[in-house]
Motif scaffolding. Sequence first.
Motif, PDB file in Angstrom:
ATOM      1  N   HIS A 131      -2.135   9.051  -9.077  1.00  0.00           N
ATOM      2  CA  HIS A 131      -3.090   8.746  -8.021  1.00  0.00           C
ATOM      3  C   HIS A 131      -4.516   9.031  -8.509  1.00  0.00           C
ATOM      4  CE1 HIS A 131       0.464   8.631  -5.456  1.00  0.00           C
ATOM      5  NE2 HIS A 131      -0.283   7.988  -4.580  1.00  0.00           N
ATOM      6  N   ALA A 132      -5.468   8.424  -7.862  1.00  0.00           N
ATOM      7  CA  ALA A 132      -6.868   8.607  -8.244  1.00  0.00           C
ATOM      8  C   ALA A 132      -7.223  10.082  -8.235  1.00  0.00           C
ATOM      9  CB  ALA A 132      -7.780   7.843  -7.276  1.00  0.00           C
ATOM     10  N   GLY A 133      -7.876  10.514  -9.312  1.00  0.00           N
ATOM     11  CA  GLY A 133      -8.287  11.901  -9.420  1.00  0.00           C
ATOM     12  C   GLY A 133      -7.230  12.825  -9.974  1.00  0.00           C
ATOM     13  N   ALA A 134      -6.055  12.291 -10.340  1.00  0.00           N
ATOM     14  CA  ALA A 134      -4.960  13.148 -10.804  1.00  0.00           C
ATOM     15  C   ALA A 134      -5.313  13.872 -12.090  1.00  0.00           C
ATOM     16  CB  ALA A 134      -3.688  12.321 -10.993  1.00  0.00           C
ATOM     17  N   ALA A 190      -6.695   1.069  -5.592  1.00  0.00           N
ATOM     18  CA  ALA A 190      -6.129   0.264  -4.502  1.00  0.00           C
ATOM     19  C   ALA A 190      -6.156   1.101  -3.226  1.00  0.00           C
ATOM     20  CB  ALA A 190      -4.712  -0.168  -4.845  1.00  0.00           C
ATOM     21  N   ALA A 191      -7.358   1.350  -2.730  1.00  0.00           N
ATOM     22  CA  ALA A 191      -7.541   2.273  -1.609  1.00  0.00           C
ATOM     23  C   ALA A 191      -7.036   1.685  -0.294  1.00  0.00           C
ATOM     24  CB  ALA A 191      -9.019   2.647  -1.483  1.00  0.00           C
ATOM     25  N   ASP A 192      -7.158   0.397  -0.123  1.00  0.00           N
ATOM     26  CA  ASP A 192      -6.705  -0.276   1.097  1.00  0.00           C
ATOM     27  C   ASP A 192      -6.637  -1.772   0.815  1.00  0.00           C
ATOM     28  OD1 ASP A 192      -9.375  -1.146   1.143  1.00  0.00           O
ATOM     29  OD2 ASP A 192      -9.986   0.348   2.621  1.00  0.00           O
ATOM     30  N   LEU A 229       0.822  -1.205   0.000  1.00  0.00           N
ATOM     31  CA  LEU A 229       0.000   0.000   0.000  1.00  0.00           C
ATOM     32  C   LEU A 229       0.862   1.263   0.000  1.00  0.00           C
ATOM     33  CD1 LEU A 229      -2.850  -1.153   2.374  1.00  0.00           C
ATOM     34  CD2 LEU A 229      -3.040  -0.619  -0.064  1.00  0.00           C
ATOM     35  N   ARG A 230       2.102   1.136   0.460  1.00  0.00           N
ATOM     36  CA  ARG A 230       3.015   2.274   0.398  1.00  0.00           C
ATOM     37  C   ARG A 230       3.330   2.639  -1.055  1.00  0.00           C
ATOM     38  NH1 ARG A 230       6.951   0.320   3.542  1.00  0.00           N
ATOM     39  NH2 ARG A 230       6.058   1.185   5.447  1.00  0.00           N
ATOM     40  N   THR A 231       3.362   1.652  -1.938  1.00  0.00           N
ATOM     41  CA  THR A 231       3.696   1.913  -3.340  1.00  0.00           C
ATOM     42  C   THR A 231       2.460   2.007  -4.230  1.00  0.00           C
ATOM     43  OG1 THR A 231       3.914  -0.442  -3.884  1.00  0.00           O
ATOM     44  CG2 THR A 231       5.877   0.684  -3.086  1.00  0.00           C
ATOM     45  N   MET A 232       1.422   1.237  -3.917  1.00  0.00           N
ATOM     46  CA  MET A 232       0.265   1.107  -4.799  1.00  0.00           C
ATOM     47  C   MET A 232      -0.968   1.820  -4.269  1.00  0.00           C
ATOM     48  SD  MET A 232      -0.926  -2.497  -6.535  1.00  0.00           S
ATOM     49  CE  MET A 232      -2.085  -3.118  -5.338  1.00  0.00           C
ATOM     50  N   GLY A 233      -0.955   2.216  -3.023  1.00  0.00           N
ATOM     51  CA  GLY A 233      -2.127   2.780  -2.391  1.00  0.00           C
ATOM     52  C   GLY A 233      -2.636   4.029  -3.086  1.00  0.00           C
ATOM     53  N   ALA A 234      -3.952   4.089  -3.263  1.00  0.00           N
ATOM     54  CA  ALA A 234      -4.667   5.216  -3.878  1.00  0.00           C
ATOM     55  C   ALA A 234      -4.405   5.354  -5.366  1.00  0.00           C
ATOM     56  CB  ALA A 234      -4.349   6.535  -3.161  1.00  0.00           C
ATOM     57  N   ARG A 235      -3.786   4.368  -5.983  1.00  0.00           N
ATOM     58  CA  ARG A 235      -3.558   4.399  -7.428  1.00  0.00           C
ATOM     59  C   ARG A 235      -4.594   3.523  -8.149  1.00  0.00           C
ATOM     60  NH1 ARG A 235       1.425   6.664  -8.599  1.00  0.00           N
ATOM     61  NH2 ARG A 235       2.907   6.724  -6.867  1.00  0.00           N
ATOM     62  N   ARG A 269     -14.027   1.699  -4.074  1.00  0.00           N
ATOM     63  CA  ARG A 269     -13.647   2.983  -4.669  1.00  0.00           C
ATOM     64  C   ARG A 269     -13.135   2.774  -6.088  1.00  0.00           C
ATOM     65  NH1 ARG A 269      -8.896   7.205  -2.738  1.00  0.00           N
ATOM     66  NH2 ARG A 269      -9.387   8.835  -4.254  1.00  0.00           N
ATOM     67  N   THR A 270     -13.631   3.581  -7.010  1.00  0.00           N
ATOM     68  CA  THR A 270     -13.164   3.553  -8.396  1.00  0.00           C
ATOM     69  C   THR A 270     -12.804   4.974  -8.821  1.00  0.00           C
ATOM     70  OG1 THR A 270     -15.361   3.885  -9.355  1.00  0.00           O
ATOM     71  CG2 THR A 270     -14.677   1.601  -8.929  1.00  0.00           C
ATOM     72  N   THR A 271     -12.156   5.075  -9.972  1.00  0.00           N
ATOM     73  CA  THR A 271     -11.834   6.384 -10.535  1.00  0.00           C
ATOM     74  C   THR A 271     -11.850   6.273 -12.054  1.00  0.00           C
ATOM     75  OG1 THR A 271     -10.291   8.263 -10.403  1.00  0.00           O
ATOM     76  CG2 THR A 271      -9.325   6.082 -10.674  1.00  0.00           C
ATOM     77  N   THR A 272     -12.046   7.384 -12.719  1.00  0.00           N
ATOM     78  CA  THR A 272     -12.086   7.392 -14.177  1.00  0.00           C
ATOM     79  C   THR A 272     -10.675   7.429 -14.743  1.00  0.00           C
ATOM     80  OG1 THR A 272     -14.202   8.549 -14.170  1.00  0.00           O
ATOM     81  CG2 THR A 272     -12.936   8.597 -16.221  1.00  0.00           C
ATOM     82  N   VAL A 273     -10.382   6.498 -15.642  1.00  0.00           N
ATOM     83  CA  VAL A 273      -9.107   6.477 -16.355  1.00  0.00           C
ATOM     84  C   VAL A 273      -9.400   6.530 -17.852  1.00  0.00           C
ATOM     85  CG1 VAL A 273      -7.867   5.214 -14.556  1.00  0.00           C
ATOM     86  CG2 VAL A 273      -9.049   3.953 -16.368  1.00  0.00           C
TER      87      VAL A 273
END
Length: 351
Positions: free
Chosen positions: A122-125, A99-101, A46-52, A82-86
């Motif tokens: 990151h999500a929302g970037a 990958a929120a948690d 999660l340190r590397t992938m978290g919130a991505r 949690r999802t995000t638009t890509v």
Amino acid sequence: MSKAIEIETDGKVVSISNPDKVYFPTRGETKLDLVRYYQAVAEPILRTMGARPVLLERYPDGAGGKSWFQKRVPKSVPDWLRTTTVETPNGTTSDALVAADLAHILWAVNLGCLGFHVWPTHAGAAEASTAPVVYDAAGNPLPPTGVTDELRIDLDPSPGITFDDLREAAVRTRNLFSELGIDARVKTSGSRGLHIYVLLEPRWDGYQVRAASIALARELERRHPDLLTASWWKEERGRRVFIDYNQNAPHRTVFGAWCVRPKVGGQVSTPVSWDDLGAIVPDELTLSTVPARVEKLGDPWADRTPQSIDPLLEMSQRDMDAGLMDAPWPPVYPKMPNEPPRVQPSKARKA
């Protein structure tokens, strides 16, 4: 099939169906073993992938079975997911898993995900981006990338290249980064290659990060032409290690650190220290061995700090001022300004 079990984590309940289903036939590790692996490495992953955002590589019957890549999450999902638009290079959008948690990772594992391919944002970037609009060669605006905060180099072995050759290529790459004052880290790919990552200050978009990686690749080839190449076309590489700068092309993903590959032996894409690089045997870094390694040695990427790519962008500008063109883009991208013809050199010569 075995009865489903429920796992509580991060304040959520994740159902794991058929936990005894064998996913990795070499040693017989199961879906539940994969769950336990990700629980064991939750902090470093999660340190590397978290919130991505992540692209899922699904193998519902385990490694070696049928598979597909899934960018869009299914329609029926837990309300906490949690999802995000890509976006793809042509502007097609989709809702990707974030990958929120750990619960989000385990939810994907239950779907048969044997590989997380991770965005360098990151999500929302993209929504938060203030970067100028970039246009293709036809004058069409390209999808914004948002702030890109990782530079990723894939050292790709050509036929005849040994892992010792790859190790030497990685050290040469690190030496150049160090000369430029940039802290770079290394991991196994989980397959035949090595990946070098740089955590970045949140200042650049994907087009700039790709330009920086091209400058790095070209300088490495100038310094070590017998070992390293920036040649996109395979027929020009010879017996050399290809510095795959196009892993930084906007909207591209790379196989995630600490993620288990869909290989029958359950190999892990494992971050290692530069001191340990000479001693590792990649095929021995598996979901069965890596947790003990982390417990003993810790996370070699734990102290990463954001870096500047200004030195590489200055190098890129010098190359452009000297008359070099942009490097070739992957075929799924529109034709880009200042890009050379997209044709194999041998075919161009015949024409």
